[in-house]
Design a protein around this motif. Structure first.
Motif, PDB file in Angstrom:
ATOM      1  N   THR A  15     -34.463  10.099 -45.491  1.00  0.00           N
ATOM      2  CA  THR A  15     -33.932  11.059 -46.457  1.00  0.00           C
ATOM      3  C   THR A  15     -33.398  10.358 -47.706  1.00  0.00           C
ATOM      4  O   THR A  15     -33.182  11.010 -48.723  1.00  0.00           O
ATOM      5  CB  THR A  15     -32.797  11.900 -45.829  1.00  0.00           C
ATOM      6  OG1 THR A  15     -31.795  11.017 -45.328  1.00  0.00           O
ATOM      7  CG2 THR A  15     -33.316  12.777 -44.706  1.00  0.00           C
ATOM      8  N   SER A  16     -33.212   9.058 -47.640  1.00  0.00           N
ATOM      9  CA  SER A  16     -32.730   8.320 -48.814  1.00  0.00           C
ATOM     10  C   SER A  16     -33.876   7.818 -49.696  1.00  0.00           C
ATOM     11  O   SER A  16     -33.632   7.156 -50.702  1.00  0.00           O
ATOM     12  CB  SER A  16     -31.852   7.143 -48.380  1.00  0.00           C
ATOM     13  OG  SER A  16     -32.597   6.235 -47.599  1.00  0.00           O
ATOM     14  N   ALA A  17     -35.129   8.143 -49.343  1.00  0.00           N
ATOM     15  CA  ALA A  17     -36.273   7.734 -50.159  1.00  0.00           C
ATOM     16  C   ALA A  17     -36.143   8.364 -51.547  1.00  0.00           C
ATOM     17  O   ALA A  17     -35.835   9.549 -51.678  1.00  0.00           O
ATOM     18  CB  ALA A  17     -37.584   8.157 -49.498  1.00  0.00           C
ATOM     19  N   LEU A  18     -36.394   7.574 -52.570  1.00  0.00           N
ATOM     20  CA  LEU A  18     -36.247   8.047 -53.947  1.00  0.00           C
ATOM     21  C   LEU A  18     -37.561   8.500 -54.566  1.00  0.00           C
ATOM     22  O   LEU A  18     -37.574   9.234 -55.545  1.00  0.00           O
ATOM     23  CB  LEU A  18     -35.635   6.943 -54.807  1.00  0.00           C
ATOM     24  CG  LEU A  18     -34.249   6.464 -54.376  1.00  0.00           C
ATOM     25  CD1 LEU A  18     -33.798   5.305 -55.246  1.00  0.00           C
ATOM     26  CD2 LEU A  18     -33.248   7.609 -54.420  1.00  0.00           C
ATOM     27  N   GLY A  19     -38.669   8.052 -54.030  1.00  0.00           N
ATOM     28  CA  GLY A  19     -39.954   8.405 -54.612  1.00  0.00           C
ATOM     29  C   GLY A  19     -41.086   7.741 -53.855  1.00  0.00           C
ATOM     30  O   GLY A  19     -40.877   7.079 -52.842  1.00  0.00           O
ATOM     31  N   VAL A  30     -41.928  16.360 -54.417  1.00  0.00           N
ATOM     32  CA  VAL A  30     -42.623  17.433 -53.699  1.00  0.00           C
ATOM     33  C   VAL A  30     -43.278  16.886 -52.434  1.00  0.00           C
ATOM     34  O   VAL A  30     -43.159  17.478 -51.352  1.00  0.00           O
ATOM     35  CB  VAL A  30     -43.687  18.101 -54.609  1.00  0.00           C
ATOM     36  CG1 VAL A  30     -44.550  19.067 -53.817  1.00  0.00           C
ATOM     37  CG2 VAL A  30     -43.016  18.820 -55.763  1.00  0.00           C
ATOM     38  N   LEU A  31     -43.955  15.749 -52.557  1.00  0.00           N
ATOM     39  CA  LEU A  31     -44.662  15.173 -51.407  1.00  0.00           C
ATOM     40  C   LEU A  31     -43.706  14.713 -50.314  1.00  0.00           C
ATOM     41  O   LEU A  31     -44.005  14.858 -49.128  1.00  0.00           O
ATOM     42  CB  LEU A  31     -45.543  14.009 -51.858  1.00  0.00           C
ATOM     43  CG  LEU A  31     -46.757  14.397 -52.693  1.00  0.00           C
ATOM     44  CD1 LEU A  31     -47.422  13.153 -53.281  1.00  0.00           C
ATOM     45  CD2 LEU A  31     -47.749  15.202 -51.865  1.00  0.00           C
ATOM     46  N   LEU A  32     -42.552  14.172 -50.670  1.00  0.00           N
ATOM     47  CA  LEU A  32     -41.586  13.714 -49.666  1.00  0.00           C
ATOM     48  C   LEU A  32     -40.998  14.880 -48.871  1.00  0.00           C
ATOM     49  O   LEU A  32     -40.671  14.731 -47.698  1.00  0.00           O
ATOM     50  CB  LEU A  32     -40.449  12.938 -50.327  1.00  0.00           C
ATOM     51  CG  LEU A  32     -40.755  11.504 -50.708  1.00  0.00           C
ATOM     52  CD1 LEU A  32     -39.645  10.947 -51.583  1.00  0.00           C
ATOM     53  CD2 LEU A  32     -40.940  10.655 -49.475  1.00  0.00           C
ATOM     54  N   GLY A  33     -40.872  16.017 -49.506  1.00  0.00           N
ATOM     55  CA  GLY A  33     -40.270  17.166 -48.840  1.00  0.00           C
ATOM     56  C   GLY A  33     -41.013  17.599 -47.590  1.00  0.00           C
ATOM     57  O   GLY A  33     -40.394  17.953 -46.574  1.00  0.00           O
ATOM     58  N   HIS A  34     -42.329  17.567 -47.626  1.00  0.00           N
ATOM     59  CA  HIS A  34     -43.115  18.053 -46.477  1.00  0.00           C
ATOM     60  C   HIS A  34     -42.875  17.244 -45.203  1.00  0.00           C
ATOM     61  O   HIS A  34     -42.514  17.821 -44.174  1.00  0.00           O
ATOM     62  CB  HIS A  34     -44.599  18.107 -46.808  1.00  0.00           C
ATOM     63  CG  HIS A  34     -45.432  18.532 -45.649  1.00  0.00           C
ATOM     64  ND1 HIS A  34     -45.423  19.822 -45.161  1.00  0.00           N
ATOM     65  CD2 HIS A  34     -46.238  17.824 -44.837  1.00  0.00           C
ATOM     66  CE1 HIS A  34     -46.209  19.890 -44.104  1.00  0.00           C
ATOM     67  NE2 HIS A  34     -46.723  18.698 -43.886  1.00  0.00           N
ATOM     68  N   PRO A  35     -43.050  15.925 -45.192  1.00  0.00           N
ATOM     69  CA  PRO A  35     -42.818  15.189 -43.933  1.00  0.00           C
ATOM     70  C   PRO A  35     -41.366  15.232 -43.469  1.00  0.00           C
ATOM     71  O   PRO A  35     -41.100  15.223 -42.265  1.00  0.00           O
ATOM     72  CB  PRO A  35     -43.275  13.759 -44.240  1.00  0.00           C
ATOM     73  CG  PRO A  35     -43.307  13.653 -45.716  1.00  0.00           C
ATOM     74  CD  PRO A  35     -43.554  15.043 -46.240  1.00  0.00           C
ATOM     75  N   HIS A  38     -40.966  18.608 -41.816  1.00  0.00           N
ATOM     76  CA  HIS A  38     -41.739  18.573 -40.570  1.00  0.00           C
ATOM     77  C   HIS A  38     -40.980  17.819 -39.481  1.00  0.00           C
ATOM     78  O   HIS A  38     -40.814  18.320 -38.365  1.00  0.00           O
ATOM     79  CB  HIS A  38     -43.102  17.914 -40.827  1.00  0.00           C
ATOM     80  CG  HIS A  38     -43.964  17.815 -39.627  1.00  0.00           C
ATOM     81  ND1 HIS A  38     -44.680  18.886 -39.145  1.00  0.00           N
ATOM     82  CD2 HIS A  38     -44.221  16.782 -38.803  1.00  0.00           C
ATOM     83  CE1 HIS A  38     -45.346  18.512 -38.061  1.00  0.00           C
ATOM     84  NE2 HIS A  38     -45.089  17.238 -37.843  1.00  0.00           N
ATOM     85  N   ALA A  39     -40.485  16.628 -39.805  1.00  0.00           N
ATOM     86  CA  ALA A  39     -39.797  15.795 -38.811  1.00  0.00           C
ATOM     87  C   ALA A  39     -38.498  16.419 -38.333  1.00  0.00           C
ATOM     88  O   ALA A  39     -38.079  16.194 -37.197  1.00  0.00           O
ATOM     89  CB  ALA A  39     -39.521  14.408 -39.395  1.00  0.00           C
ATOM     90  N   SER A  40     -37.852  17.206 -39.174  1.00  0.00           N
ATOM     91  CA  SER A  40     -36.571  17.793 -38.796  1.00  0.00           C
ATOM     92  C   SER A  40     -36.694  19.227 -38.281  1.00  0.00           C
ATOM     93  O   SER A  40     -35.685  19.869 -38.014  1.00  0.00           O
ATOM     94  CB  SER A  40     -35.590  17.739 -39.979  1.00  0.00           C
ATOM     95  OG  SER A  40     -36.095  18.494 -41.063  1.00  0.00           O
TER      96      SER A  40
END
Length: 92
Positions: A15-19, A30-35, A38-40
């Motif tokens: 969740t701390s990924a910036l990009g 937008v792309l980070l939001g999906h996985p 999904h994982a949570s």
């Protein structure tokens, strides 16, 4: 990444990924939001109701751990042991 024991493919994400490399900041968000969603999702989570004396194991190479702040006013007391095993090389 590939799990060294099972060979299953996985995605190391936080969740701390910036990009993401190779896309714009907006696309990365937008792309980070999906996985992360999904994982949570409830399909892939477990909620453990701790009791005194409980002992729980999980594989950090394939588990996303999130500690919920639900232990009341007392201190959150636990012991963590991290085991490391040499990666086994496939036999020819």
């Amino acid at each position: 990444m590939e799990h060294p024991e099972t060979g299953r493919k996985g995605l190391f994400i936080s969740t701390s990924a910036l990009g993401l490399t190779g896309v714009t900041a907006q696309e990365g968000k937008v792309l980070l939001g999906h996985p992360l969603r999904h994982a949570s999702s409830p399909d892939y989570t477990i909620r453990f109701g701790w009791k005194t004396g409980d002992f729980v194991l999980w594989d950090n190479r394939a588990t996303w751990h999130y500690a919920v702040d639900d232990h009341g006013d007392g201190a959150r007391v636990y012991r963590k042991v991290i085991g490391v095993e040499p990666v086994r090389q496939p036999q020819a």
